[in-house]
Design a protein around this motif. Sequence first.
Motif, PDB file in Angstrom:
ATOM      1  N   THR A  22     -14.979  -3.008 -18.516  1.00 45.38           N
ATOM      2  CA  THR A  22     -13.714  -2.536 -19.089  1.00 45.38           C
ATOM      3  C   THR A  22     -12.913  -1.647 -18.156  1.00 45.38           C
ATOM      4  OG1 THR A  22     -14.711  -0.614 -20.155  1.00 45.38           O
ATOM      5  CG2 THR A  22     -14.626  -2.655 -21.443  1.00 45.38           C
ATOM      6  N   VAL A  23     -13.528  -1.140 -17.089  1.00 40.35           N
ATOM      7  CA  VAL A  23     -12.808  -0.257 -16.167  1.00 40.35           C
ATOM      8  C   VAL A  23     -12.709  -0.879 -14.777  1.00 40.35           C
ATOM      9  CG1 VAL A  23     -12.719   2.045 -15.139  1.00 40.35           C
ATOM     10  CG2 VAL A  23     -13.609   1.761 -17.455  1.00 40.35           C
ATOM     11  N   LEU A  24     -13.848  -1.207 -14.199  1.00 35.20           N
ATOM     12  CA  LEU A  24     -13.877  -1.657 -12.813  1.00 35.20           C
ATOM     13  C   LEU A  24     -13.277  -3.054 -12.638  1.00 35.20           C
ATOM     14  CD1 LEU A  24     -14.694  -0.793  -9.998  1.00 35.20           C
ATOM     15  CD2 LEU A  24     -16.961  -1.742 -10.426  1.00 35.20           C
ATOM     16  N   ALA A  25     -13.732  -4.027 -13.390  1.00 39.92           N
ATOM     17  CA  ALA A  25     -13.280  -5.407 -13.196  1.00 39.92           C
ATOM     18  C   ALA A  25     -11.764  -5.571 -13.371  1.00 39.92           C
ATOM     19  CB  ALA A  25     -14.042  -6.360 -14.113  1.00 39.92           C
ATOM     20  N   PRO A  26     -11.185  -5.060 -14.453  1.00 36.64           N
ATOM     21  CA  PRO A  26      -9.732  -5.219 -14.586  1.00 36.64           C
ATOM     22  C   PRO A  26      -8.960  -4.534 -13.453  1.00 36.64           C
ATOM     23  CG  PRO A  26     -10.684  -4.565 -16.690  1.00 36.64           C
ATOM     24  CD  PRO A  26     -11.770  -4.439 -15.659  1.00 36.64           C
ATOM     25  N   GLY A  27      -9.410  -3.362 -13.043  1.00 36.80           N
ATOM     26  CA  GLY A  27      -8.736  -2.653 -11.963  1.00 36.80           C
ATOM     27  C   GLY A  27      -8.831  -3.392 -10.643  1.00 36.80           C
ATOM     28  N   LEU A  28     -10.006  -3.939 -10.349  1.00 31.44           N
ATOM     29  CA  LEU A  28     -10.176  -4.696  -9.109  1.00 31.44           C
ATOM     30  C   LEU A  28      -9.379  -5.991  -9.133  1.00 31.44           C
ATOM     31  CD1 LEU A  28     -13.994  -4.191  -8.461  1.00 31.44           C
ATOM     32  CD2 LEU A  28     -12.090  -3.129  -7.229  1.00 31.44           C
ATOM     33  N   ALA A  29      -9.302  -6.622 -10.297  1.00 30.63           N
ATOM     34  CA  ALA A  29      -8.559  -7.870 -10.409  1.00 30.63           C
ATOM     35  C   ALA A  29      -7.080  -7.665 -10.096  1.00 30.63           C
ATOM     36  CB  ALA A  29      -8.720  -8.454 -11.818  1.00 30.63           C
ATOM     37  N   ALA A  30      -6.585  -6.465 -10.392  1.00 29.00           N
ATOM     38  CA  ALA A  30      -5.158  -6.198 -10.216  1.00 29.00           C
ATOM     39  C   ALA A  30      -4.826  -5.523  -8.891  1.00 29.00           C
ATOM     40  CB  ALA A  30      -4.672  -5.312 -11.370  1.00 29.00           C
ATOM     41  N   ASN A  31      -5.831  -5.237  -8.065  1.00 32.94           N
ATOM     42  CA  ASN A  31      -5.545  -4.422  -6.890  1.00 32.94           C
ATOM     43  C   ASN A  31      -6.354  -4.871  -5.678  1.00 32.94           C
ATOM     44  OD1 ASN A  31      -5.602  -2.179  -4.997  1.00 32.94           O
ATOM     45  ND2 ASN A  31      -4.588  -1.019  -6.620  1.00 32.94           N
ATOM     46  N   ALA A  32      -5.696  -5.553  -4.758  1.00 37.17           N
ATOM     47  CA  ALA A  32      -6.367  -6.068  -3.558  1.00 37.17           C
ATOM     48  C   ALA A  32      -6.907  -4.942  -2.678  1.00 37.17           C
ATOM     49  CB  ALA A  32      -5.418  -6.948  -2.752  1.00 37.17           C
ATOM     50  N   GLY A  33      -6.199  -3.825  -2.601  1.00 33.90           N
ATOM     51  CA  GLY A  33      -6.660  -2.699  -1.799  1.00 33.90           C
ATOM     52  C   GLY A  33      -7.961  -2.126  -2.325  1.00 33.90           C
ATOM     53  N   ALA A  34      -8.072  -2.049  -3.627  1.00 36.87           N
ATOM     54  CA  ALA A  34      -9.302  -1.549  -4.243  1.00 36.87           C
ATOM     55  C   ALA A  34     -10.456  -2.523  -4.002  1.00 36.87           C
ATOM     56  CB  ALA A  34      -9.095  -1.323  -5.734  1.00 36.87           C
ATOM     57  N   ARG A  35     -10.164  -3.823  -4.075  1.00 38.40           N
ATOM     58  CA  ARG A  35     -11.214  -4.825  -3.802  1.00 38.40           C
ATOM     59  C   ARG A  35     -11.692  -4.712  -2.371  1.00 38.40           C
ATOM     60  NH1 ARG A  35      -7.693  -8.100  -6.630  1.00 38.40           N
ATOM     61  NH2 ARG A  35      -6.995  -9.167  -4.744  1.00 38.40           N
ATOM     62  N   GLN A  36     -10.760  -4.538  -1.449  1.00 38.73           N
ATOM     63  CA  GLN A  36     -11.110  -4.405  -0.035  1.00 38.73           C
ATOM     64  C   GLN A  36     -11.935  -3.128   0.195  1.00 38.73           C
ATOM     65  OE1 GLN A  36      -7.759  -4.515   2.611  1.00 38.73           O
ATOM     66  NE2 GLN A  36      -8.989  -4.091   4.409  1.00 38.73           N
ATOM     67  N   ALA A  37     -11.558  -2.041  -0.444  1.00 35.47           N
ATOM     68  CA  ALA A  37     -12.294  -0.776  -0.300  1.00 35.47           C
ATOM     69  C   ALA A  37     -13.709  -0.918  -0.834  1.00 35.47           C
ATOM     70  CB  ALA A  37     -11.560   0.347  -1.027  1.00 35.47           C
ATOM     71  N   VAL A  39     -19.562   7.848   1.998  1.00 36.64           N
ATOM     72  CA  VAL A  39     -19.023   6.499   1.753  1.00 36.64           C
ATOM     73  C   VAL A  39     -18.749   6.318   0.259  1.00 36.64           C
ATOM     74  CG1 VAL A  39     -19.606   4.024   1.773  1.00 36.64           C
ATOM     75  CG2 VAL A  39     -20.092   5.448   3.785  1.00 36.64           C
ATOM     76  N   LEU A  40     -19.695   6.744  -0.572  1.00 34.85           N
ATOM     77  CA  LEU A  40     -19.528   6.586  -2.018  1.00 34.85           C
ATOM     78  C   LEU A  40     -18.415   7.486  -2.555  1.00 34.85           C
ATOM     79  CD1 LEU A  40     -23.270   6.352  -3.103  1.00 34.85           C
ATOM     80  CD2 LEU A  40     -21.642   4.483  -2.689  1.00 34.85           C
ATOM     81  N   ILE A  41     -18.338   8.699  -2.043  1.00 36.09           N
ATOM     82  CA  ILE A  41     -17.261   9.609  -2.460  1.00 36.09           C
ATOM     83  C   ILE A  41     -15.903   9.042  -2.036  1.00 36.09           C
ATOM     84  CG2 ILE A  41     -16.241  11.883  -2.042  1.00 36.09           C
ATOM     85  CD1 ILE A  41     -19.144  12.949  -1.963  1.00 36.09           C
ATOM     86  N   GLY A  42     -15.837   8.515  -0.816  1.00 33.17           N
ATOM     87  CA  GLY A  42     -14.599   7.898  -0.347  1.00 33.17           C
ATOM     88  C   GLY A  42     -14.191   6.715  -1.210  1.00 33.17           C
ATOM     89  N   LEU A  43     -15.175   5.928  -1.617  1.00 26.90           N
ATOM     90  CA  LEU A  43     -14.882   4.783  -2.492  1.00 26.90           C
ATOM     91  C   LEU A  43     -14.319   5.268  -3.828  1.00 26.90           C
ATOM     92  CD1 LEU A  43     -14.911   1.813  -3.295  1.00 26.90           C
ATOM     93  CD2 LEU A  43     -17.306   2.123  -3.979  1.00 26.90           C
ATOM     94  N   LEU A  44     -14.964   6.259  -4.430  1.00 22.30           N
ATOM     95  CA  LEU A  44     -14.463   6.775  -5.711  1.00 22.30           C
ATOM     96  C   LEU A  44     -13.041   7.316  -5.567  1.00 22.30           C
ATOM     97  CD1 LEU A  44     -17.623   8.558  -7.156  1.00 22.30           C
ATOM     98  CD2 LEU A  44     -16.548   6.452  -7.981  1.00 22.30           C
ATOM     99  N   ASP A  45     -12.776   8.028  -4.468  1.00 22.25           N
ATOM    100  CA  ASP A  45     -11.424   8.546  -4.228  1.00 22.25           C
ATOM    101  C   ASP A  45     -10.410   7.409  -4.075  1.00 22.25           C
ATOM    102  OD1 ASP A  45     -12.359  11.148  -4.327  1.00 22.25           O
ATOM    103  OD2 ASP A  45     -12.415  11.401  -2.140  1.00 22.25           O
ATOM    104  N   THR A  46     -10.785   6.376  -3.302  1.00 23.71           N
ATOM    105  CA  THR A  46      -9.886   5.239  -3.094  1.00 23.71           C
ATOM    106  C   THR A  46      -9.623   4.514  -4.405  1.00 23.71           C
ATOM    107  OG1 THR A  46     -10.614   4.958  -0.812  1.00 23.71           O
ATOM    108  CG2 THR A  46      -9.576   3.049  -1.858  1.00 23.71           C
ATOM    109  N   LEU A  47     -10.666   4.295  -5.178  1.00 19.92           N
ATOM    110  CA  LEU A  47     -10.482   3.639  -6.470  1.00 19.92           C
ATOM    111  C   LEU A  47      -9.568   4.476  -7.362  1.00 19.92           C
ATOM    112  CD1 LEU A  47     -14.091   2.303  -7.202  1.00 19.92           C
ATOM    113  CD2 LEU A  47     -12.105   0.986  -6.443  1.00 19.92           C
TER     114      LEU A  47
END
Length: 132
Positions: free
Chosen positions: A39-54, A77-85
């Motif tokens: 309900t959070v990750l998949a819809p957000g990734l589907a709508a955002n190529a930058g987030a998928r790449q990150a 790396v994990l903190i950076g990912l959370l910030d990017t997302l």
Amino acid sequence: TDCWVQWGRDFRKVLDDLAARDPECSGRITRLLEDIPTTVLAPGLAANAGARQALAQALADYSRLWSQGRIAEIRPVLIGLLDTLRNNGIDLQGSAPFQALANDRCFQDLLNHSPPLDCDPAFVQMLRGEGA
């Protein structure tokens, strides 16, 4: 790795004891954990190529660092990912499903009874943000 084998046995006992105390908890925790990616990750990734790449880059970095034994470098790396997302509109920790899991009585019971993750000092340091 004998330590991790014993940890796994101890954790299994914690899960079994939790199920004996409250048979609803196992299914409840499973459903709450499933809600975060669906309900959070998949819809957000589907709508955002930058987030998928990150995410793809973070997974590659995580795998590389883990295989090289550079555990202390994983946390940034994990903190950076959370910030990017989060910067791309995907706030996992602030999401209703994450908060529901974090505040759930069954999940809190599981956390309170789980054995400590102390088999690998480098892993513990990474979780605590030490040595990074």
